[in-house]
Enzyme design. Structure first.
Site, PDB file in Angstrom:
ATOM      1  N   CYS A  56       0.827  -1.212   0.000  1.00  0.00           N
ATOM      2  CA  CYS A  56       0.000   0.000   0.000  1.00  0.00           C
ATOM      3  C   CYS A  56       0.861   1.262   0.000  1.00  0.00           C
ATOM      4  CB  CYS A  56      -0.907  -0.005   1.231  1.00  0.00           C
ATOM      5  SG  CYS A  56      -1.764   1.549   1.524  1.00  0.00           S
ATOM      6  N   CYS A  84       0.427   3.323   3.168  1.00  0.00           N
ATOM      7  CA  CYS A  84       1.140   2.738   4.304  1.00  0.00           C
ATOM      8  C   CYS A  84       2.633   3.060   4.202  1.00  0.00           C
ATOM      9  CB  CYS A  84       0.937   1.228   4.352  1.00  0.00           C
ATOM     10  SG  CYS A  84      -0.779   0.734   4.655  1.00  0.00           S
TER      11      CYS A  84
END
Length: 144
Positions: free
Chosen positions: A53, A56
């Site tokens: 991600c 993230c």
């Protein structure tokens, strides 16, 4: 040479001390998640992410920095779950997007964080929400 060796030893000792006193971000797994978040009178602020991600990844060391900021607070633990490896946990607590930050107290989800992504904002949130959850738990204990 002796002075140089002593200086090097002192630097190594200080470096080791810093590493040993660094707050720990605890990786939670399907085997540990339920038991940890159910610890009595303990709040768990948990980051749910996946390695691929981009949001993230953009967090960088933010979670570790939060762990450092929370050093010494025995009532609040900082945890993380890799939803790529621990899908069952993420499904159970209804994680649908990444990153997701949730606070648990005495095994119950207390709240979901949706504010600014900086250490001070996260710290303020977790301290305030933990205080509210602890007060609520005390009231419930008195009623029993």
């Amino acid at each position: 040479m002796k002075l140089g060796a002593r200086l090097l030893a002192l630097i190594l000792l200080l470096s080791l001390t810093i590493v040993l006193t660094k707050a720990e971000v605890i990786t939670l797994t399907p085997e540990t998640f339920s038991d940890k978040v159910k610890e009595k009178d303990t709040a768990w602020f948990v980051k749910f992410c996946v390695p691929w991600c981009k949001h993230c990844k953009k967090l960088g060391n933010l979670w570790e920095e939060l762990g450092d900021a929370m050093e010494g607070d025995d009532e609040i633990e900082i945890g993380e779950v890799d939803c790529g490896k621990s899908r069952d946990v993420c499904t159970k607590v209804e994680i649908h997007s990444y990153p997701t930050f949730k606070l648990f107290y005495n095994g119950e989800e207390v709240s979901k964080y949706q504010g600014k992504r900086d250490v001070e904002s996260l710290r303020t949130f977790v301290v305030e929400e933990t205080e509210k959850a602890a007060e609520k738990a005390q009231l419930e204990d008195k009623e029993l």
